[in-house]
Design a protein around this motif. Sequence first.
Motif, PDB file in Angstrom:
ATOM      1  N   VAL A 104       0.511  -1.591   0.093  1.00  0.00           N
ATOM      2  CA  VAL A 104       0.222   0.380  -0.176  1.00  0.00           C
ATOM      3  C   VAL A 104       0.808   1.524   0.050  1.00  0.00           C
ATOM      4  N   GLY A 105       0.339   1.926  -1.248  1.00  0.00           N
ATOM      5  CA  GLY A 105       1.114   2.778  -1.293  1.00  0.00           C
ATOM      6  C   GLY A 105       3.075   2.305  -1.027  1.00  0.00           C
ATOM      7  N   SER A 106       3.279   2.964   0.216  1.00  0.00           N
ATOM      8  CA  SER A 106       5.161   2.446   0.661  1.00  0.00           C
ATOM      9  C   SER A 106       5.071   2.104   1.742  1.00  0.00           C
ATOM     10  N   MET A 107       4.037   0.900   2.114  1.00  0.00           N
ATOM     11  CA  MET A 107       3.506   0.781   2.944  1.00  0.00           C
ATOM     12  C   MET A 107       3.491  -0.722   3.239  1.00  0.00           C
ATOM     13  N   ASN A 108       3.745  -2.018   3.360  1.00  0.00           N
ATOM     14  CA  ASN A 108       3.540  -3.090   3.309  1.00  0.00           C
ATOM     15  C   ASN A 108       1.904  -3.449   4.246  1.00  0.00           C
ATOM     16  N   VAL A 109       1.483  -4.778   3.994  1.00  0.00           N
ATOM     17  CA  VAL A 109       0.041  -4.351   4.266  1.00  0.00           C
ATOM     18  C   VAL A 109      -0.529  -5.373   4.353  1.00  0.00           C
ATOM     19  N   PHE A 110      -1.119  -6.215   5.660  1.00  0.00           N
ATOM     20  CA  PHE A 110      -1.771  -7.397   6.315  1.00  0.00           C
ATOM     21  C   PHE A 110      -3.458  -7.117   6.089  1.00  0.00           C
ATOM     22  N   PHE A 111      -4.136  -7.817   6.154  1.00  0.00           N
ATOM     23  CA  PHE A 111      -5.345  -8.430   6.368  1.00  0.00           C
ATOM     24  C   PHE A 111      -5.958  -8.794   7.478  1.00  0.00           C
ATOM     25  N   ARG A 112      -6.987  -8.526   8.028  1.00  0.00           N
ATOM     26  CA  ARG A 112      -7.764  -9.996   9.238  1.00  0.00           C
ATOM     27  C   ARG A 112      -8.628 -10.438   8.543  1.00  0.00           C
ATOM     28  N   LEU A 113      -8.493 -11.519   8.348  1.00  0.00           N
ATOM     29  CA  LEU A 113      -9.842 -11.975   7.534  1.00  0.00           C
ATOM     30  C   LEU A 113      -9.674 -13.500   8.481  1.00  0.00           C
ATOM     31  N   GLY A 114     -11.251 -13.537   8.966  1.00  0.00           N
ATOM     32  CA  GLY A 114     -11.751 -14.140  10.127  1.00  0.00           C
ATOM     33  C   GLY A 114     -10.907 -13.912  10.900  1.00  0.00           C
ATOM     34  N   ASN A 115     -10.160 -15.149  11.638  1.00  0.00           N
ATOM     35  CA  ASN A 115      -9.313 -14.442  12.969  1.00  0.00           C
ATOM     36  C   ASN A 115      -8.169 -14.871  12.332  1.00  0.00           C
ATOM     37  N   LYS A 116      -7.567 -15.235  11.311  1.00  0.00           N
ATOM     38  CA  LYS A 116      -6.339 -15.345  10.808  1.00  0.00           C
ATOM     39  C   LYS A 116      -5.546 -13.902   9.907  1.00  0.00           C
ATOM     40  N   LYS A 169     -12.101  -8.662   8.174  1.00  0.00           N
ATOM     41  CA  LYS A 169     -12.568  -8.018   9.202  1.00  0.00           C
ATOM     42  C   LYS A 169     -12.007  -6.070   9.029  1.00  0.00           C
ATOM     43  N   GLU A 170     -10.420  -6.641   8.764  1.00  0.00           N
ATOM     44  CA  GLU A 170      -9.540  -4.923   9.403  1.00  0.00           C
ATOM     45  C   GLU A 170      -8.475  -5.426   7.907  1.00  0.00           C
ATOM     46  N   MET A 171      -7.598  -3.772   7.715  1.00  0.00           N
ATOM     47  CA  MET A 171      -6.806  -3.628   6.935  1.00  0.00           C
ATOM     48  C   MET A 171      -6.191  -3.011   7.330  1.00  0.00           C
ATOM     49  N   PHE A 172      -4.951  -2.956   7.386  1.00  0.00           N
ATOM     50  CA  PHE A 172      -3.781  -1.956   7.227  1.00  0.00           C
ATOM     51  C   PHE A 172      -2.760  -1.880   7.166  1.00  0.00           C
ATOM     52  N   GLY A 173      -2.260  -0.974   6.411  1.00  0.00           N
ATOM     53  CA  GLY A 173      -0.695  -0.888   6.394  1.00  0.00           C
ATOM     54  C   GLY A 173       0.773  -0.551   7.234  1.00  0.00           C
TER      55      GLY A 173
END
Lengths: 356, 356
Positions: free
Chosen positions: A233-245, A295-299
């Motif tokens: 994401v832009g100049s960041m890494n990205v994380f997704f919360r898919l259920g509890n993973k 559920k969530e997403m963040f850089g």
Amino acid sequence: MTIQIRIERTTAPKPRPQASELGFGKYFTDHMFIVDYAEGKGWHDARIVPYQPITLDPAAKVFHYGQTIFEGLKAYRTETGQIALFRPDMNMKRLNRSNDRMSIPAIEEELGLEALRQLVLIDKDWIPDAPETSLYVRPFVIATEAALGVSPSKQYQFIIIMSPVGSYYAEGIKPVSIYVESEYVRAVAGGVGHVKTAGNYAAGLKAQEGATEQGCAQVLWLDGVHRKYVEEVGSMNVFFRLGNKIVTPALTGSLLSGITRDSVIHLLRHWGLEVEERLISIDEVTQAQKDGSLKEMFGTGTAAVISPVGSLYWQGEKLTIGDGSTGELTLRVYETMTGIQTGRIEDPFGWRVALD
Amino acid sequence: MTIQIRIERTTAPKPRPQASELGFGKYFTDHMFIVDYAEGKGWHDARIVPYQPITLDPAAKVFHYGQTIFEGLKAYRTETGQIALFRPDMNMKRLNRSNDRMSIPAIEEELGLEALRQLVLIDKDWIPDAPETSLYVRPFVIATEAALGVSPSKQYQFIIIMSPVGSYYAEGIKPVSIYVESEYVRAVAGGVGHVKTAGNYAAGLKAQEGATEQGCAQVLWLDGVHRKYVEEVGSMNVFFRLGNKIVTPALTGSLLSGITRDSVIHLLRHWGLEVEERLISIDEVTQAQKDGSLKEMFGTGTAAVISPVGSLYWQGEKLTIGDGSTGELTLRVYETMTGIQTGRIEDPFGWRVALD
């Protein structure tokens, strides 16, 4: 340590900006670190000098062939008054991986770390103390040989400059909209997307302009081969919360190995959560958004630390993540990461390195 | 023309190197052209000044985010004593395509052309007159704003420097060995491989080092998606003579639109030869080498003009092209192109632009 750094202190200290004026990378401290490289002589003449312009021949290779790399990290004044860096050894290791890829000679890790320590301490009064402000530290290497042949430079400078920076979230942590980019590509495996070199950032400007036009804060990059796997994401890494993973893109060679990324993976696993580093396609993301499992997403990155994503803009559609506000896990990660960095909470990992 | 260029002549002209010492891009002439850009003010203060160092803040964006582009062309002293450039309008058009991709404001074509004309004429005594020497001209733009945020710079400099260069082939035109690169990738569609920006060149250094270790002069780049379609040779475009047809890779968005490439395509068609711009895979090339239909192969670029390829190194095998010497058509193209450039032969295309 036998590393010698010559020190020339400024005789004309600059006025320091107010915390409210800081922004990002606009003001620079009173001193900078420089060490020169010449073929046959190696790195030599390490020095801390007053912050000053660089004078280069117009044929210097950095201007023409982009042989340059950089790093970014932050110095904090902790709640107990100590001055600390966050995992600076990781920056020096990555700096040398970047150097290797860009055919720049390695820099002794101990020299880099000692330069960081001495420079931050000399300008320690520049570390702002308002909440969530910090001193951003920018080490970089430029190819300085004046010659137009396309070949590795025979001369370099490794320089460190520092900038007091404001809170990334002036009004508290806040989710951003992200534009999923389908026209432009940031990097491809076999290229240089996995290292911190200047050209990667220039290549992304055009897409960022498009994202801004759509009212989005950043671009979500897809891979250059299949045009479907999520990269950064832009100049960041990205994380997704898919259920509890929690899922984050694997380091396939075209995305940056972020130090915040690595720290967040450690932290989540420390909490007993399942983290998968793997390929994740934009179709999987949008499907998960539709069926409610996203559920969530963040850089993650040095500047923002954690940047919650509230919505994705993809193929003309706006997809809201969760309820569009900062997710529960995202907030916990943010509070814990910034807490460790600033000494507000205990550091079980040995990441915070006190300098004094 | 209403373009105003202020001129400050040097009071300390430098000694000029001997033709035998020239090499490529090692010596620079007495003057340079500069024009500044500031947001809200546009390009302003065009000037020709003594060749001199550039002084930049260490936070200048060119050092960190690689927002920079360049061009390359040559000035010749023709056999009749005229001073000429080769298709300079093409360079200015491509410079603006590069600017657009890298989010740099456009430069008026007339300003660039007039700057080239005046600068070359002021330093015309620097144009070497030994056979096949020339004056290499390097226009480039750098982002000069001192700010660490990743966003387009608000300030730039467009600079032109010039270097007298020796004959590329000191002992006559000679075929080179080329290493077909399978690990590293130069560029991918959606990226910036089709424009002349610094990062593309830094990204190629590592592969070039590998080629040199294998005794090869240059790298042959394959595409980053399928890893099989031929893109460029080093920093040149590439042509294959397959039987009586000439094939050159199509401009798919990841290779440079070379001005020498365009000129050679025109020339070959002018001669009534069939030229195909299309995808060509390394398998097709190696198969054609094995069945004898690959008669010739050459690179095209401003520095060498035409560079015959004598052999390819691919998967541990050395594949000789034709009989390994400079092909008949390659030589004819080389003689004609350099003949037009230097005024040795007639120019039916209007490519040679006399400056005086």
